[in-house]
Write an enzyme that holds these catalytic residues in place. Structure first.
Site: not given
Length: 699
Positions: A327, A364, A368, A398-399, A401, A414
C-alpha cells in the site's frame, strides 16, 4: 528457567531506529543456556535422535565405540591393539558431537519457550460478564466462553478472550502482547480497530464484545504454540536438504562398509572404531547438527521484529519472494497527508477558498482535516458560522466527501474532485473551466487534490502533500538487486500515483485500486510462477492475504485479516514487510553457507584419516598435514568435527550477514568465503589439535 517479563517479550524498537535493518533485544542468556544444556542430554533419547538421519548415524557410532571401549575384542577385528584409552577418547568425542548438536537446537528452541512462558502469564483465568440473549448478565469463568458469546467489559477488566467490538468505544492496554505502553482505541464498526485480544486490559469506558475463538484457539494460544515450536514443521527447502544429507550419509556408509575387505586383502586390519571415526568424519555432521537450529533461529529473528509467523514455511517463503505488493499510505509515504496550498478557481480569491475549506473541515478530526484547518487559519480565514449550531458530515467511502451544513442550510463540502463535480451538478451548478488544470497541477506534484465547494459553487482545489519516507527508494533499489519486483497499490488518481511511484522507485503501480485489484495482482504474478508477499489490516484484505504466499496482517486489524495471514505484525507497521523479506533471505543464505562449509570440511578430514587407515601400504605421502600417528590423526579429526559445531552455533543463531546481492554474486561469495574457508580451516584446526594431543601424550 527464569521467564522473560512481559514487557521484554516483544520489545519495541527505540524511537529513531524503526528503519534500521536489524534490532536484537537482549534475552536472559544464562537461563537459556542452562535449559539448553539439560535439553541436550534429554535429546540423546534414540526416538528423538532418529528424526535427524545424519546425527542418528553418529548416535549409533557412539554406541558401537562405547561397546568397543568396554570390550576391545568384542568385534574380533584387531580392536584390542588400539586399546581402551583410544576407544574411550573416540567415544567421548562422538558423544560431545551429539551433545553440541543437541545444544544448538535446544538453545534455539529455548528462546521460543522463554517467549511462550511470558505469553502464558497473560492468560490468567478471569471472570467474565456474559450477556444473555434474553437480557441480563451473569458471571462466568473465561475458560467457559465459546465462539459467538457476547460479554461486557468495563474499565479495569481484562478482556477474557479474542473477539470483535460490537458496541462502545474504549482505550485498551495491549502492552502485555506488543510491549507498547500507549493505549489503543477500540470501537465498534471500525474495520481496523474493532478486533480485541484476550489477556489485554481495558482502561476506560466499556465495550460489548462478541467472542470469536473457542478456548485454546485464541490468538495468544496460537502464538504460544508457534514460538514454542510445538507446531513447527520442516519447510520444503529444509526437507529437501535433509533428504540430500541422508543420501550423502548413505553413500559414505556404503563406501566405508567396503573398506574392511580391501583392508583384509592388503593385510591391514581396520578396527571398527576407526571405521566409525572415518564415517563420522566424512558425513556432513556440521550442517546436520545445525540444520534445525538455523530454521528455529529464523523464526526467532522474525519474532524479534515483533512479528509472529505461523510456521517456518512462511519465514522461508519470504526468502523466495519475487513480488512485493505494498500500500502507498503508511508504507511508502508517511501516511498523514498535510495541506500545503490552496488553488482557487473560477475567479475566486484564496481567502474565499480558505474560508470554505475551514467550514468543510471544522468537524474533521483526521490529521489531514486538522492540517487544512491550520492552513486556512494561517491564510486569515474565519469560520462563517457558529460551530455548535452546525451539523458535521463524516467522510464516506461511498460519497468520497465530508463537510458541514450551517444553520442556514448552506452546504460546505470537500472531497475527491470527481465527487465534488457530481455534487455541484446535482445542485444545478457548473464546473469551472480551470478546475481540471488545478487538479492536474497538484497531481503532477505527487499530491492529493481535494476540491472544495459551497453549495453549487466550486471555489478551488486543496493541495494535500504526500511525504515519501526517507530512505525508501534505497530500500527498493536493494530489493531490485535481489530480483524482487515491487508493486504499489493506491486509491489515488493515475497522475498522482505515477509521480509517487517514480519518486519512491517502485517497479509498477495500480491507481484507484480496489480490494479486487489486490487479488488480481497476486493472481497474475502467481500465474507467472512468482511468489508474492503483501500486507493488510481490514476484512476486505483477508482474501488477498490468504491468497498471497506471504500475508502479513496488522495486529490492529480485524480478526478476519489475522486469521487469513500467515504472519501477524504486533507493531502494525506495514514497512515491516521489507524487513521480513530480508530475514527470509538471510535464513536461506545462512543455510546455504553452512552447508557449503560443512561439505568442504570433508576434504581436509579425508586427508587426515585415510592415510591413517592405510599407513602400512605406502599412503604416507597423502599425510599432507604431517600428523604424528594414525591414532592421533583419527582423534584430531574427531575432536575438530565435534568442536566446529559449537563454534558455528552463534553464526547459525544470528545468521550470516545479509547483503543485497544477486544469486550469482551470492554463490561466488559463498564458494569463496565458506567453500575455500571450509577447506582451509580443518587443515589448520586438525594440525593444531594433533600438536596438542602429542604434547599431552594422550595416544
Amino acid at each position: 528457567m527464569t521467564s522473560l517479563p512481559a514487557r521484554t517479550l516483544f520489545p519495541r524498537m527505540p524511537r529513531g531506529r524503526r528503519d534500521q535493518r536489524r534490532y536484537t533485544p537482549r534475552p536472559r542468556r544464562k537461563g537459556l543456556v542452562r535449559r539448553a544444556v539439560l535439553e541436550a542430554f534429554v535429546k540423546l533419547d534414540p526416538r528423538t535422535a532418529a528424526a535427524n538421519p545424519v546425527m542418528f548415524v553418529v548416535w549409533c557410532g557412539t554406541v558401537v565405540c562405547l561397546l568397543a571401549t568396554v570390550s576391545p575384542d568384542l568385534f574380533g577385528d584387531g580392536a584390542e591393539d588400539s586399546g581402551r584409552l583410544f576407544n574411550g577418547l573416540v567415544s567421548l568425542t562422538l558423544l560431545a558431537t551429539l551433545l553440541f548438536a543437541n545444544f544448538a537446537e535446544a538453545l534455539a528452541e529455548g528462546r521460543g519457550k522463554a517467549q511462550a512462558d511470558a505469553l502464558r502469564r497473560t492468560q490468567a483465568r478471569t471472570q467474565a460478564r456474559l450477556l444473555d440473549p434474553a437480557g441480563g448478565e451473569r458471571p462466568v469463568d473465561s475458560s467457559s466462553l465459546r465462539k459467538g458469546d457476547v460479554v461486557l467489559v468495563s474499565a479495569g477488566d481484562t478482556i477474557p478472550a479474542d473477539g470483535e467490538v460490537i458496541e462502545g468505544v474504549a482505550s485498551v492496554d495491549e502492552s502485555a502482547i506488543t510491549g507498547e505502553s500507549a493505549a489503543v482505541l477500540k470501537e465498534a464498526g471500525s474495520d481496523v480497530a474493532s478486533s480485541v485480544t484476550g489477556g489485554t486490559r481495558i482502561l476506560s469506558d466499556q465495550l460489548t464484545i462478541r467472542i470469536s475463538a473457542d478456548p485454546g484457539k485464541g490468538f495468544i494460544d496460537r502464538m504460544i504454540a508457534l514460538v514454542e515450536g510445538a507446531e513447527r514443521t520442516k519447510t520444503p527447502n529444509e526437507i529437501a536438504l535433509t533428504v540430500l544429507l541422508a543420501v550423502l550419509t548413505q553413500v559414505f556408509l556404503i563406501a566405508v562398509a567396503t573398506l574392511p575387505p580391501l583392508a583384509g586383502y592388503l593385510k591391514e586390519p581396520t578396527p571398527v572404531v576407526t571405521l566409525v571415526a572415518l564415517l563420522v568424519a566424512l558425513i556432513p555432521t556440521t550442517i546436520g547438527g545445525l540444520l534445525s537450529a538455523i530454521g528455529i533461529a529464523g523464526m526467532d529473528r522474525v519474532a524479534q521484529f515483533n512479528v509472529i509467523a505461523t510456521s517456518g514455511r512462511a519465514v522461508e517463503a519470504c526468502g523466495d519472494i519475487n513480488t512485493l505488493v505494498l500500500d502507498k499510505t503508511g508504507t511508502i509515504t508517511l501516511g498523514n497527508r498535510l495541506a500545503e496550498e490552496f488553488l482557487p478557481v473560477g475567479g475566486h480569491r484564496e481567502v474565499e477558498l480558505a474560508e470554505v475549506a475551514l467550514a468543510a473541515s471544522c468537524f474533521d478530526q483526521t490529521p489531514e482535516g486538522r492540517s487544512i484547518v491550520r492552513l486556512a487559519e494561517q491564510r486569515g480565514a474565519v469560520l462563517p458560522f457558529a460551530a455548535e449550531q452546525a451539523t458535521g458530515l463524516e467522510f464516506s467511502a461511498r460519497t468520497r466527501m465530508s463537510g458541514s451544513d450551517d444553520p442556514g442550510g448552506i452546504e460546505f463540502r470537500k472531497g475527491a474532485v470527481d465527487a465534488i463535480k457530481g455534487f455541484v451538478r446535482s445542485r444545478g451548478g457548473t464546473v469551472p473551466d480551470d478546475l481540471d488544470g488545478a487538479y492536474e497541477q497538484v497531481s503532477r506534484l505527487g499530491g492529493t487534490p481535494l476540491a472544495a465547494c459551497r453549495g453549487n459553487d466550486i471555489l478551488g482545489v486543496i493541495y494535500l502533500k504526500d511525504i515519501i519516507k526517507p530512505g525508501i527508494r534505497e530500500r527498493f533499489d536493494q530489493l531490485r538487486r535481489m530480483g524482487i519486483r515491487t508493486v504499489m497499490l493506491t486509491g489515488d488518481n493515475p497522475i498522482t500515483a505515477g509521480v509517487i511511484a517514480r519518486e519512491a522507485g517502485v517497479d509498477d503501480f495500480i491507481a484507484e485500486a480496489t480490494p479486487e485489484d489486490k487479488i488480481a495482482v497476486i493472481d497474475r504474478e502467481q500465474k507467472l510462477g512468482k511468489l508474492v508477499a503483501m500486507t493488510g489490516d481490514g476484512s476486505n484484505d483477508a482474501p488477498a492475504l490468504a491468497k498471497a504466499n506471504v500475508g502479513v496482517a496488522m495486529n490492529s486489524g480485524t480478526q478476519a485479516a489475522k486469521e487469513a495471514a500467515n504472519m501477524v505484525d504486533l507493531d502494525s507497521d506495514p514497512t515491516k514487510l521489507i524487513d521480513i523479506v530480508t530475514i527470509g533471505k538471510q535464513l536461506l543464505i545462512t543455510r546455504g553457507a553452512l552447508t557449503t562449509f560443512s561439505l568442504a570440511n570433508d576434504v581436509a578430514k579425508y586427508f587426515a584419516i585415510l592415510p591413517a587407515l592405510f599407513a602400512g601400504v605406502g599412503l604416507g605421502p597423502l599425510n599432507l598435514m604431517g600428523l604424528a600417528s594414525p591414532q592421533s590423526a583419527i582423534l584430531s579429526a574427531m575432536v575438530f568435527n565435534a568442536l566446529i559445531i559449537p563454534a558455528l552455533v552463534p553464526l547459525a543463531l544470528k545468521g550470516v550477514e545479509f547483503r543485497p546481492l544477486s544469486a550469482d554474486q551470492l554463490l561466488r561469495r559463498n564458494l569463496l568465503l565458506y567453500g575455500l574457508g571450509g577447506v582451509i580451516t580443518p587443515f589448520v584446526g586438525i594440525k593444531a589439535i594433533d600438536l596438542a594431543i602429542g604434547a599431552l601424550r594422550l595416544v
